[in-house]
Enzyme design. Sequence first.
Site, PDB file in Angstrom:
ATOM      1  N   SER A  47     -16.773  49.752  30.010  1.00 55.41           N
ATOM      2  CA  SER A  47     -17.016  50.935  29.331  1.00 55.41           C
ATOM      3  C   SER A  47     -17.725  51.931  30.221  1.00 55.41           C
ATOM      4  O   SER A  47     -17.691  53.210  29.634  1.00 55.41           O
ATOM      5  CB  SER A  47     -17.956  50.409  28.338  1.00 55.41           C
ATOM      6  OG  SER A  47     -19.140  49.768  28.770  1.00 55.41           O
ATOM      7  N   ASP A  60     -30.072  51.804  25.004  1.00 56.49           N
ATOM      8  CA  ASP A  60     -28.958  51.588  26.003  1.00 56.49           C
ATOM      9  C   ASP A  60     -29.264  52.418  27.159  1.00 56.49           C
ATOM     10  O   ASP A  60     -29.303  53.770  27.082  1.00 56.49           O
ATOM     11  CB  ASP A  60     -27.955  52.110  25.002  1.00 56.49           C
ATOM     12  CG  ASP A  60     -26.525  51.962  26.220  1.00 56.49           C
ATOM     13  OD1 ASP A  60     -26.762  51.706  27.272  1.00 56.49           O
ATOM     14  OD2 ASP A  60     -25.486  52.436  25.701  1.00 56.49           O
ATOM     15  N   HIS A  64     -24.957  52.896  29.748  1.00 56.91           N
ATOM     16  CA  HIS A  64     -24.093  53.717  29.380  1.00 56.91           C
ATOM     17  C   HIS A  64     -24.607  55.189  29.685  1.00 56.91           C
ATOM     18  O   HIS A  64     -25.810  55.451  29.743  1.00 56.91           O
ATOM     19  CB  HIS A  64     -23.500  53.708  28.119  1.00 56.91           C
ATOM     20  CG  HIS A  64     -22.478  52.519  27.893  1.00 56.91           C
ATOM     21  ND1 HIS A  64     -23.201  51.288  27.163  1.00 56.91           N
ATOM     22  CD2 HIS A  64     -21.695  52.007  28.299  1.00 56.91           C
ATOM     23  CE1 HIS A  64     -22.472  50.323  27.364  1.00 56.91           C
ATOM     24  NE2 HIS A  64     -21.357  50.603  27.820  1.00 56.91           N
TER      25      HIS A  64
END
Length: 366
Positions: A112, A336, A339
Amino acid sequence: MGYRHGYQVSFCSIAFALIFLVSWLDQVELSEVDGGCDFFKGSWIEDDTYPLYNTSNCPFISKGFDCQANGRPDQFYLHYKWKPTACSLPRFNGEDFLRKMKGKKVLFIGDSISLNMWQSLLCMVHASVPLSKYTLMSKGNHSTFALPEYEISLEYSRNVYLVDLVKEKIGTVLKLDSIENGDYSWKGYDVLIFNTWHWWLHTTKGQNQPWDFIEWSGKILKDMDRLEAFKVGLTTWSKWVDSNVDRRTTQVFFQGISPTHYDGRQWNGSISATCKGETTPLNGTTYPGGLPPAVDVVKQVLKNMSKGVTLLDITTLSLLRKDGHPSVYSRKEGNDCSHWCLAGVPDSWNEILYALLTNAQGGTLV
């Protein structure tokens, strides 16, 4: 009068010399870029001309990366530019990129974090030619964005380990010595941009660890040192590239290690600090906590390859951006700090990619 005249001559001479010096310095800066300036050593500076696109006008961003749409209240993180110490990083010019990439096929392969970078590039290109018709198709783990007008495709293939992950009778096996998937999915491209790392650290079976066993040198293992496994798998990938990629027609990049920010002690913060609530980058050119050990593994493996692979050495510049993660603005539970928000840090990765793809004379790419 003679003195005054002499002063005027001297002043003119000095002025001319200064003009010449400034011109010469500009040429030196350009020649450093042309000659291979290190784009990865530098610092973040405020620049109100950034970001390069408005996220509300980009239809390609995954919900988890669109921090503004997810309610992030601050916008400071959007207005920073990466500035290399020894030279200038060219601002991304989408029309120039498309003109030079006409007829080319580009493939991002990885997890990702690769998706982060791929979607960033799509937004940057789309913002440059918003009226140009495009197609976006997805099948399985492969997505293709194409601009027929420019005969270009920018593609993404999800492959979190690069080496093979195979379902067998005993369960799902991560095969460190096998990379058969590359034979049918990575060939025929003009630019390949590989990435892997984060999934090698995942340890929750059935959730973020998709394998039951590791196979290495004919042995079946329940587990092993993850950094060592990463090195073995990356070495297998490197041998595949050396054996299968024609460097006369295909340019190969390794995306580098994208860092996380879950331990504030790494940037001289508290033990409980994470990326949550961070709104500004770290000042300076170095990161207090040093580099992740995976960086040395990547550099060692690439050094031993017989064919040149360009490392997008994004680790340090990304380490300085503790403010760049979605944190609680990712539409998912949790925090998170892995990312990156879009717009944001991956846009600078792509500006560096753009600079490296463009040769010294500003000619064709690849």
